[in-house]
Design a protein around this motif. Structure first.
Motif, mmCIF file in Angstrom:
data_model
loop_
_atom_site.group_PDB
_atom_site.id
_atom_site.type_symbol
_atom_site.label_atom_id
_atom_site.label_comp_id
_atom_site.label_asym_id
_atom_site.label_seq_id
_atom_site.Cartn_x
_atom_site.Cartn_y
_atom_site.Cartn_z
ATOM 1 N N LYS A 116 0.594 7.605 -5.990
ATOM 2 C CA LYS A 116 -0.503 8.589 -5.975
ATOM 3 C C LYS A 116 0.012 9.973 -5.577
ATOM 4 O O LYS A 116 -0.367 10.984 -6.177
ATOM 5 C CB LYS A 116 -1.600 8.154 -5.009
ATOM 6 C CG LYS A 116 -2.414 6.982 -5.482
ATOM 7 C CD LYS A 116 -3.476 6.689 -4.437
ATOM 8 C CE LYS A 116 -4.082 5.337 -4.612
ATOM 9 N NZ LYS A 116 -5.126 5.074 -3.619
ATOM 10 N N GLN A 117 0.863 10.024 -4.559
ATOM 11 C CA GLN A 117 1.414 11.293 -4.100
ATOM 12 C C GLN A 117 2.244 11.944 -5.198
ATOM 13 O O GLN A 117 2.117 13.149 -5.457
ATOM 14 C CB GLN A 117 2.264 11.086 -2.849
ATOM 15 C CG GLN A 117 2.920 12.366 -2.358
ATOM 16 C CD GLN A 117 3.834 12.117 -1.164
ATOM 17 O OE1 GLN A 117 3.930 11.014 -0.645
ATOM 18 N NE2 GLN A 117 4.515 13.154 -0.735
ATOM 19 N N GLN A 121 0.840 -1.197 0.000
ATOM 20 C CA GLN A 121 0.000 0.000 0.000
ATOM 21 C C GLN A 121 0.878 1.251 0.000
ATOM 22 O O GLN A 121 0.544 2.247 -0.633
ATOM 23 C CB GLN A 121 -0.950 0.005 1.198
ATOM 24 C CG GLN A 121 -1.941 1.149 1.170
ATOM 25 C CD GLN A 121 -2.810 1.130 -0.081
ATOM 26 O OE1 GLN A 121 -3.385 0.116 -0.448
ATOM 27 N NE2 GLN A 121 -2.918 2.276 -0.762
ATOM 28 N N ASP A 154 0.549 4.417 -2.400
ATOM 29 C CA ASP A 154 0.422 5.757 -1.824
ATOM 30 C C ASP A 154 1.499 6.683 -2.386
ATOM 31 O O ASP A 154 1.238 7.844 -2.687
ATOM 32 C CB ASP A 154 0.524 5.708 -0.293
ATOM 33 C CG ASP A 154 -0.663 5.002 0.344
ATOM 34 O OD1 ASP A 154 -1.712 4.835 -0.318
ATOM 35 O OD2 ASP A 154 -0.526 4.597 1.524
#
Length: 110
Positions: free
Chosen positions: A38-39, A31, A35
């Motif tokens: 995405k960031q 995950q 993350d």
């Protein structure tokens, strides 16, 4: 027969350097990996954005990519081989799963 060892390197968000080049993750994603992607997309990282656009534009990453399931997979011997259907389906499932984890949508556009 030679044995192959695969090691997976764990990289925290603080250690991740987008200019370090590609290091194959060994096929495992956490995950934290999603993350981080995405960031970086949200921050407009051009390398990550370009790489993600390659995935988004890949034929197999479309939710409408055609698969050809078979009841029995045949590989070897040349005649009647159909294993490519299974490999194609796996690639489609994997690429759509990556997009789902990053996009957060359950229906991807072409």
């Amino acid at each position: 027969m030679a044995l192959t060892t695969i090691s997976v390197m764990s990289i925290t968000a603080q250690e991740y350097d987008t200019n370090r080049g590609f290091i194959h993750p060994g096929g495992l994603h956490t995950q934290a990996d999603f993350d981080r992607v995405k960031q970086q997309l949200a921050e407009g990282n051009p390398k990550v954005k370009a790489a993600y656009n390659v995935l988004k534009n890949a034929a197999y990453s479309s939710a409408t990519a055609a698969t050809y399931p078979v009841e029995t997979i045949v590989r070897g011997g040349g005649t009647g081989e159909n294993y490519i259907n299974a490999t194609r389906g796996a690639a489609i499932a994997y690429q759509n799963a990556l997009r789902w984890k990053i996009d957060g949508t359950d229906r991807l556009s072409l």
